[in-house]
Scaffold this motif. Sequence first.
Motif, PDB file in Angstrom:
ATOM      1  N   ALA A  57       0.876  -1.172   0.000  1.00 39.85           N
ATOM      2  CA  ALA A  57       0.000   0.000   0.000  1.00 39.85           C
ATOM      3  C   ALA A  57       0.911   1.219   0.000  1.00 39.85           C
ATOM      4  O   ALA A  57       2.006   1.176   0.573  1.00 39.85           O
ATOM      5  CB  ALA A  57      -0.895   0.014   1.230  1.00 39.85           C
ATOM      6  N   VAL A  58       0.477   2.298  -0.627  1.00 38.45           N
ATOM      7  CA  VAL A  58       1.284   3.505  -0.609  1.00 38.45           C
ATOM      8  C   VAL A  58       1.522   3.912   0.842  1.00 38.45           C
ATOM      9  O   VAL A  58       0.594   3.935   1.652  1.00 38.45           O
ATOM     10  CB  VAL A  58       0.611   4.640  -1.404  1.00 38.45           C
ATOM     11  CG1 VAL A  58       1.357   5.963  -1.206  1.00 38.45           C
ATOM     12  CG2 VAL A  58       0.549   4.287  -2.885  1.00 38.45           C
ATOM     13  N   GLY A  59       2.775   4.162   1.166  1.00 40.09           N
ATOM     14  CA  GLY A  59       3.152   4.533   2.526  1.00 40.09           C
ATOM     15  C   GLY A  59       3.597   3.363   3.386  1.00 40.09           C
ATOM     16  O   GLY A  59       4.177   3.565   4.452  1.00 40.09           O
ATOM     17  N   ALA A  60       3.319   2.136   2.949  1.00 46.70           N
ATOM     18  CA  ALA A  60       3.741   0.957   3.716  1.00 46.70           C
ATOM     19  C   ALA A  60       5.261   0.920   3.787  1.00 46.70           C
ATOM     20  O   ALA A  60       5.952   1.262   2.834  1.00 46.70           O
ATOM     21  CB  ALA A  60       3.206  -0.319   3.071  1.00 46.70           C
ATOM     22  N   LYS A  61       5.762   0.493   4.937  1.00 49.64           N
ATOM     23  CA  LYS A  61       7.204   0.460   5.159  1.00 49.64           C
ATOM     24  C   LYS A  61       7.688  -0.974   5.302  1.00 49.64           C
ATOM     25  O   LYS A  61       7.005  -1.813   5.853  1.00 49.64           O
ATOM     26  CB  LYS A  61       7.559   1.258   6.405  1.00 49.64           C
ATOM     27  CG  LYS A  61       7.184   2.734   6.252  1.00 49.64           C
ATOM     28  CD  LYS A  61       7.696   3.555   7.392  1.00 49.64           C
ATOM     29  CE  LYS A  61       7.286   5.001   7.256  1.00 49.64           C
ATOM     30  NZ  LYS A  61       7.731   5.652   6.051  1.00 49.64           N
ATOM     31  N   PHE A  62       8.881  -1.210   4.771  1.00 52.39           N
ATOM     32  CA  PHE A  62       9.533  -2.502   4.950  1.00 52.39           C
ATOM     33  C   PHE A  62      11.034  -2.273   4.976  1.00 52.39           C
ATOM     34  O   PHE A  62      11.516  -1.169   4.717  1.00 52.39           O
ATOM     35  CB  PHE A  62       9.124  -3.503   3.858  1.00 52.39           C
ATOM     36  CG  PHE A  62       9.543  -3.166   2.460  1.00 52.39           C
ATOM     37  CD1 PHE A  62      10.705  -3.700   1.914  1.00 52.39           C
ATOM     38  CD2 PHE A  62       8.765  -2.332   1.656  1.00 52.39           C
ATOM     39  CE1 PHE A  62      11.082  -3.420   0.606  1.00 52.39           C
ATOM     40  CE2 PHE A  62       9.144  -2.039   0.352  1.00 52.39           C
ATOM     41  CZ  PHE A  62      10.293  -2.581  -0.172  1.00 52.39           C
TER      42      PHE A  62
END
Length: 163
Positions: A57-62
Motif C-alpha cells: 500500500a502507498v506509505g507501507a514500510k519494509f
Amino acid sequence: MLPPVKMFLRPLTGEVSVHMDASPAVVWDLVSDVTRIGEFSPETFEAKWRHGYDGPAVGAKFKGHVKRNGVGPTYWSACTVTACEPERLFEFSVGTDDIAVNNWGYRLEPDGDGTLVTEYFRLEPNLAMRLYWLVLGPFRGRTNEKGMRTTLERMKAVVERDH
C-alpha cells in the motif's frame, strides 16, 4: 567513454523487461510481496514489512536485508512504498522519510497471453547521487542491469512453473 560532463548529465536510471507467461494478477502477487524477494534477487536476500504493515500500500514500510554485489558485509535498507496500482505498478523508495536515495519498481503490462514485466531503478537527482553516478555509474549500472535480469528470470521461472 563519455566525457565527464556528459556522464554527469546522463540519466540516473535503468530498466530491464522480461515477458512472463502469466497474467498480470499472478505476477502482481509476486512482485508486490516483498517478503519473497530473497528467492529472486542476487543482492537483497530477505525483506520484512515493518511498523504494522503486512502488505503493499502507498506509505507501507519494509526493510530489505542487502549484501551489495552478493559479497561483503550485509546491511538493512529502510524502504517505503511510493506507488501501488494492483496489476500495473509497484514502486518503493530506499532511504529515510526525509531523504530517498534510490527508487525501485515493477511495471506490468498485458502482453498477449502473458505480462511484460519491467523492473527499473531511478536514483534521486541530487548532487551526491550525481557524483556517485559519475564515479561508479558505468559499473553500478551494469551490476543493476544484471541483477534486475536475474531477478526477473527467477520470478519468470516461478510464475510459469506454478501457473
